[in-house]
Design an enzyme around this catalytic site. Structure first.
Site, short mmCIF file in Angstrom:
data_model
loop_
_atom_site.label_atom_id
_atom_site.label_comp_id
_atom_site.label_asym_id
_atom_site.label_seq_id
_atom_site.Cartn_x
_atom_site.Cartn_y
_atom_site.Cartn_z
CB CYS A 111 -1.10 0.07 1.40
SG CYS A 111 -2.35 1.19 0.88
CG HIS A 167 -4.00 -3.34 2.40
ND1 HIS A 167 -3.30 -3.24 3.37
CD2 HIS A 167 -4.74 -2.40 1.91
CE1 HIS A 167 -3.31 -1.98 3.45
NE2 HIS A 167 -4.18 -1.48 2.83
CD GLU A 220 -2.46 -6.54 4.74
OE1 GLU A 220 -2.74 -5.23 5.24
OE2 GLU A 220 -1.72 -6.75 3.64
#
Length: 211
Positions: free
Chosen positions: A83, A192, A194
């Site tokens: 990001c 992202h 994650e």
């Protein structure tokens, strides 16, 4: 072989727990750290980032994060930016008329996305290039984005002197922007991983496999 060690760089940018947990689940020993030597010596360094570009760069410089990144790359040691952690790798960012110098690992400007609806928030597909290692097995999957700014023009010219980086693109509201880069030891994603479910987990495993 053993388990690869990953340092997640803590420079005051946002909630890092989800990044730490995701990298642990993907098979690495993870340390959340702002310590210069710890970040330098890990097998892999993950540079997260949320919020304003200028604030992220200020936090990064405070812990000499820009020097950690530069020194790791000079030694061919892997770094993954996520990001705003990807955006700060470019030469500069422009937000609300304010220009901030980035780490300048790649030429280019982080600027506001020219789309009817900003921020770009939610799941989106990417256009991964031939030969990608980062997206191996997940080329057609969707990833989770949340951002208002991006790099809309890739300007690095290698003139065949070095291996050209692999650049992945995404599109939102008719505007194209860089979604990921694979450039020797330096990889980065605008989305992202994650927060991207199984596809993001596989992508992190792909990175950890290179460490």
């Amino acid at each position: 072989m053993g388990t690869p060690s990953v340092a997640v760089l803590d420079y005051g940018s946002g909630n890092l727990r989800s990044a730490v947990r995701a990298v642990e689940r993907a098979g690495a020993d993870v340390t959340l750290t702002s310590d210069f030597d710890t970040a330098l010596e890990a097998d892999g360094l993950l540079v997260p980032g949320v919020g304003a570009y200028a604030a992220c760069m200020a936090g990064l410089r405070e812990i000499k994060g820009d020097r950690i990144i530069g020194r790791r790359l000079a030694g061919g040691r892997p770094v993954l930016g996520i990001c705003v952690g990807m955006q700060i790798l470019f030469a500069r960012g422009v937000e609300h008329g304010v220009e901030t110098d980035g780490c300048d690992e790649w030429p280019g400007v982080v600027e506001r996305i020219q789309a009817p609806v900003v921020p770009h928030m939610g799941w989106n597909t990417v256009e991964a290039p031939e030969g990608t290692q980062l997206f191996a097995g997940v080329e057609g999957e969707r990833f989770y984005f949340v951002h208002s700014y991006g790099v809309r023009d890739w300007t690095l010219q290698t003139n065949d002197r070095t291996k050209a980086p692999l650049v992945t693109w995404a599109e939102h509201g008719g505007d194209r922007f860089v979604a990921a880069v694979e450039n020797g030891p330096l990889w980065a994603t605008q989305f992202h991983p994650e927060k991207s479910g199984d596809a993001g987990a596989q992508l992190l495993r792909n990175w950890i496999a290179t460490l």
